[in-house]
Design an enzyme around this catalytic site. Structure first.
Site, short mmCIF file in Angstrom:
data_model
loop_
_atom_site.label_atom_id
_atom_site.label_comp_id
_atom_site.label_asym_id
_atom_site.label_seq_id
_atom_site.Cartn_x
_atom_site.Cartn_y
_atom_site.Cartn_z
CG ASP A 1 -40.96 -8.31 -13.96
OD1 ASP A 1 -39.97 -7.84 -14.55
OD2 ASP A 1 -41.74 -9.12 -14.47
CG HIS B 1 -35.03 -1.63 -19.50
ND1 HIS B 1 -36.16 -1.36 -20.21
CD2 HIS B 1 -34.05 -0.88 -20.08
CE1 HIS B 1 -35.89 -0.52 -21.19
NE2 HIS B 1 -34.61 -0.22 -21.13
C1 GDG Z 1 -37.20 -6.54 -18.72
C2 GDG Z 1 -37.54 -6.39 -17.23
C3 GDG Z 1 -39.29 -4.72 -17.84
C4 GDG Z 1 -42.55 -12.45 -24.20
N1 GDG Z 1 -42.75 -13.67 -24.68
C5 GDG Z 1 -42.94 -13.56 -26.00
C6 GDG Z 1 -42.87 -12.22 -26.33
N2 GDG Z 1 -42.62 -11.55 -25.21
C7 GDG Z 1 -42.49 -10.11 -25.10
C8 GDG Z 1 -43.67 -9.54 -24.35
C9 GDG Z 1 -43.07 -8.30 -23.71
C10 GDG Z 1 -41.61 -8.69 -23.51
O1 GDG Z 1 -41.35 -9.79 -24.36
C11 GDG Z 1 -41.34 -9.12 -22.08
O2 GDG Z 1 -41.23 -8.01 -21.28
P1 GDG Z 1 -41.43 -8.06 -19.70
O3 GDG Z 1 -41.50 -6.67 -19.23
O4 GDG Z 1 -42.65 -8.80 -19.37
O5 GDG Z 1 -40.19 -8.84 -19.08
P2 GDG Z 1 -38.58 -8.95 -19.32
O6 GDG Z 1 -38.27 -9.68 -20.57
O7 GDG Z 1 -38.04 -9.59 -18.09
O8 GDG Z 1 -38.05 -7.44 -19.47
C12 GDG Z 1 -38.99 -6.01 -17.08
C13 GDG Z 1 -38.79 -4.82 -19.27
O9 GDG Z 1 -37.42 -5.23 -19.33
C14 GDG Z 1 -38.92 -3.48 -19.98
O10 GDG Z 1 -38.28 -2.48 -19.27
O11 GDG Z 1 -40.67 -4.53 -17.85
O12 GDG Z 1 -39.29 -5.82 -15.71
O13 GDG Z 1 -37.26 -7.61 -16.54
O14 GDG Z 1 -43.14 -7.23 -24.59
O15 GDG Z 1 -44.68 -9.29 -25.26
N3 GDG Z 1 -43.05 -11.78 -27.57
C15 GDG Z 1 -43.30 -12.68 -28.53
N4 GDG Z 1 -43.35 -14.00 -28.28
C16 GDG Z 1 -43.17 -14.48 -27.03
O16 GDG Z 1 -43.22 -15.68 -26.83
N5 GDG Z 1 -43.50 -12.25 -29.78
#
Ligand code: GDG
Length: 728
Positions: free
Chosen positions: A373, A166
């Site tokens: 990212d 990821h």
């Molecule tokens: C890793 C990789 C890759 C966030 N804050 C809240 C919340 N979230 C949810 C978001 C989103 C997820 O968490 C975050 O995903 P991201 O992709 O933005 O980032 P990482 O956590 O670093 O994830 C990344 C991912 O894996 C998938 O492969 O894209 O590059 O680093 O879904 O909505 N959800 C809630 N409250 C929050 O405060 N409910």
């Protein structure tokens, strides 16, 4: 339908204990929520850590937890706090995470954490082995479990194993800093299919396997330990419909109205990330500060909601970041704010889904500017939530998402000026442009949502095992093996044509070390005593071959057939062979040896061989092209040929080859059993002149004119061993 075992560090269910009572909640994060519906629709088990240390649970807790988890198709891997410290906070988050996100300056390299990482990967393996049934598909997720594919493969050689990373896979320059780089690569290569978010990450991964493990790749496939491993791009999607329909949820609608009421007619800029140094929050705040400095007309007309979701707060670098962003927020609010207006509203907590969704829907601009990212799902969710309204996305070019979201305003996250200018552009963009950009983005996100992503991966994984099965079916099956043995036993005029390096003995870094061993000598002797004719066809020089086969009375073809020695006779060669050209060619080869560290020259009587097995593969492949170019020009009107071998370029007399050599012995008698084996490009010459009922065997899983592929030289060895006369 085959059963699916999903394996990730965390289970989709989190277990907590408060006031002596167990609590169960849904885990947050893209993977857990995103795959929720997918994994319920499959016959699935999810294997992972439930988020609570082993020692906190009593026996009664354990049994209650097991019941709850098994009802939710979850299988726990229990970890002690020391394991969580070293495996999760340590190796995963202080070593791999910063290194893979291009923060080498804060990477720690601790042997003890590595030990824990390896041990915890083994605990995951044991948990899988306990529930695995033949035919299950195993899908492993992310950087915490990079050793797991190989650990499982060692125990279950025929299992279908997929791995998805990821986070970014860094360039070789970064990856090579890891003392355990080879172990991690080899761990991953236990999988059949390795998925990444972008092509760039695949390129880096294949570059590392090539340079660090010496594995060549074709069409994103490598062969390792006699297995085919495929890498592919699967850009992770989101639950599009869930975000696109946020406005029809009454609870979310109320929140949207509430937010808009508080913000008034100000433009709302949204920033949402886990509080992580990779997310570029500091640079984003600096850019916002610069934007406010440069555009006084926007004062009191904009507000930024900065959501910082607490993350890994036990790790020092995360604590420091919190201090830093708090200080910046205070400074910016102090500098630009007025009694009725704070430029930044900071929320340091995890938000419930409906609040997050309402923020997406209510904001005018989202600024998502990570320094690195893997993908970034927030950017995708924001665009989906703008299904029937306007919004502008500012997105860092260093996210995986930027590869598919070209209609966003793409910025360099290190350029404060770029981000500040993008904020202004976004706030002043006209309606039509906003809608055109959004529609294109939405179309793509809807098509490739999380379900499609997961199905694509699983379909490809299933297909991989079929491809592999076909390989085995069309090739060297047990049936073919048995046929060879029975036909051999029922024949009287038997001929074996065998290559030497890579066929009878394994390759070594230095050719002189690849000497014959007692086992193969004994096997060949006993076959020969049984009346079988054996011919060795090799590119080696005649002195070397004579020395290796001194105990046997076999036919030897040296230098690809330039020399031949029949049993009980002397070496002889074709009278028209020449070697007076070597003095002209040698200086060119020497020049390319000087320019290619690790390359060396092997001089034979009628040929010169330029070996590059020990050179840097990237450099060598470039040099091979240059060298061949130079040689073709020079040799154009001489009766010489340039031949590719296994990590060697050889210049020899034209017309000499293993095919030519084989013809000489094939015509000697009417053979009723012929077996030919070789691993090299030069053996293709041999395979092409053989009668159609010959058992021609290519060692290795590469395309060939031979009828069958054998996984390794050991398979040939066991076959030859079974050809020996049976003891009575
Ligand atoms: C890793 C990789 C890759 C966030 N804050 C809240 C919340 N979230 C949810 C978001 C989103 C997820 O968490 C975050 O995903 P991201 O992709 O933005 O980032 P990482 O956590 O670093 O994830 C990344 C991912 O894996 C998938 O492969 O894209 O590059 O680093 O879904 O909505 N959800 C809630 N409250 C929050 O405060 N409910």
């Amino acid at each position: 339908m085959r059963r699916l075992l999903i394996v990730s560090n965390r289970l989709p269910v989190t277990v907590d204990k408060k006031k002596q009572r167990l609590q169960f909640s849904k885990s947050s994060g893209g993977l857990a929520t995103g795959l929720d519906s997918f994994y319920r629709s499959y016959d699935c088990r999810w294997i992972g850590w439930p988020g609570i240390a082993k020692e906190k649970l009593t026996e009664a807790d354990n049994s209650k937890m097991s019941d709850y988890l098994s009802q939710n198709q979850c299988v726990p891997v229990m970890l002690q706090s020391s394991e969580v410290d070293h495996f999760y906070q340590g190796f995963s988050n202080k070593t791999i995470w910063p290194l893979f996100h291009y923060f080498p300056q804060i990477v720690t390299y601790e042997q003890i954490s590595w030990k824990y990482y390896s041990n915890v990967n083994r605990l995951f393996r044991d948990a899988i082995l306990k529930i695995y049934k033949t035919g299950d598909l195993i899908w492993i997720h992310d950087y915490h479990l990079m050793l797991l594919p190989e650990l499982i493969r060692d125990q279950l050689p025929d299992a279908s194993i997929g791995f998805f990373l990821h986070i970014p896979f860094p360039s070789m320059e970064l990856f090579r800093l890891l003392p355990w780089r080879k172990e991690l690569l080899s761990g991953l290569l236990g999988a059949d299919l390795i998925g990444f978010h972008t092509y760039e990450y695949i390129r880096h991964f294949l570059d590392c396997t090539r340079r660090l493990l010496g594995l060549e790749h074709i069409f994103n496939r490598v062969i390792h330990k006699c297995r085919l491993i495929h890498s592919d791009v699967f850009p992770m999607g989101i639950e599009y419909d869930r975000f696109a329909s946020v406005k029809s949820d009454p609870k979310i609608k109320i929140e949207i109205d509430e937010i808009r009421k508080n913000i008034g007619d100000r433009k709302l800029i949204l920033s949402v990330d886990r509080l992580d140094y990779t997310k570029g929050i500091v640079q984003r705040l600096e850019a916002y500060d610069m934007f406010l400095d440069a555009n006084p007309v926007f004062r009191e007309k904009v507000a930024m909601i900065l959501v910082e979701v607490p993350s890994r707060s036990a790790v020092d670098s995360y604590q420091l970041l919190k201090v830093k962003t708090d200080e910046m927020i205070g400074r910016i609010n102090g500098k630009h704010g007025t009694l009725g207006w704070a430029p930044i509203l900071n929320l340091y907590r995890s938000l419930p889904f409906h609040t997050l969704a309402a923020l997406y829907a209510a904001s005018d601009v989202a600024v998502i500017t990570p320094l690195r990212d893997g993908m970034n799902l927030v950017a995708k969710e924001y665009v989906a939530a703008k299904h029937d309204s306007e919004g502008v996305l500012i997105l860092s070019e260093l996210t995986g998402a930027a590869r598919e979201m070209g209609e966003a305003i793409i910025v360099n996250p290190n350029s404060i000026d770029d981000i500040a200018a993008a904020i202004k552009y976004a706030l002043t963009m006209d309606k039509e442009e906003k809608i055109t950009r959004l529609k294109k983005l939405q179309l793509r996100l809807r098509r490739y949502d999380i379900n499609k992503w997961a199905h694509d991966f699983i379909t490809k994984l299933t297909h991989m095992s079929e491809v592999y099965d076909q390989y085995k079916l069309n090739n060297f099956t047990d049936n073919v093996y048995d046929n060879i043995i029975s036909r051999y036993r029922n024949s009287s005029e038997r001929l074996l044509l065998l290559d030497y390096d890579g066929t009878l003995v394994p390759f070594q870094n230095k050719p002189e070390l690849a000497v014959i061993d007692n086992e193969i000598t004994r096997i060949l002797l006993s076959i020969q005593h049984n009346g079988t004719t054996i011919a060795i066809l090799s590119g080696r020089d005649r002195h070397f071959l004579e020395q290796q086969f001194r105990e046997l009375n076999v036919t030897l073809f040296a230098e690809h057939g330039a020399w031949v020695k029949y049993p009980d006779s002397q070496w002889h060669t074709f009278t028209n062979l020449r070697n007076d050209w070597k003095d002209d060619v040698r200086p060119i080869l020497d020049l390319y040896i000087d320019r290619t560290p690790g390359a060396f020259l092997e001089e034979k009587e009628y040929s010169l061989a330029w070996h590059y097995r020990n050179a840097d593969p990237e450099l060598a492949s470039l040099r091979v092209l240059e060298l061949k170019d130079a040689l073709f020009q020079m040799l154009s009107n001489r009766n010489l040929a340039v031949m590719d071998g296994n990590k060697v370029v050889e210049i020899k007399n034209a017309g000499i080859g293993k095919g030519h050599a084989a013809k000489a012995i094939l015509s000697k008698r009417k053979w009723d059993f012929i077996l030919a084996a070789g691993d090299d490009i030069t053996d293709e010459d041999l395979f092409s002149v053989l009668p159609s009922d010959t058992y021609s065997l290519k060692i290795g899983l590469r395309p060939s004119k031979a009828r069958f592929n054998l996984k390794s030289y050991q398979v040939l060895r066991s076959l030859l061993s079974d050809l020996q006369p049976r003891a009575i």
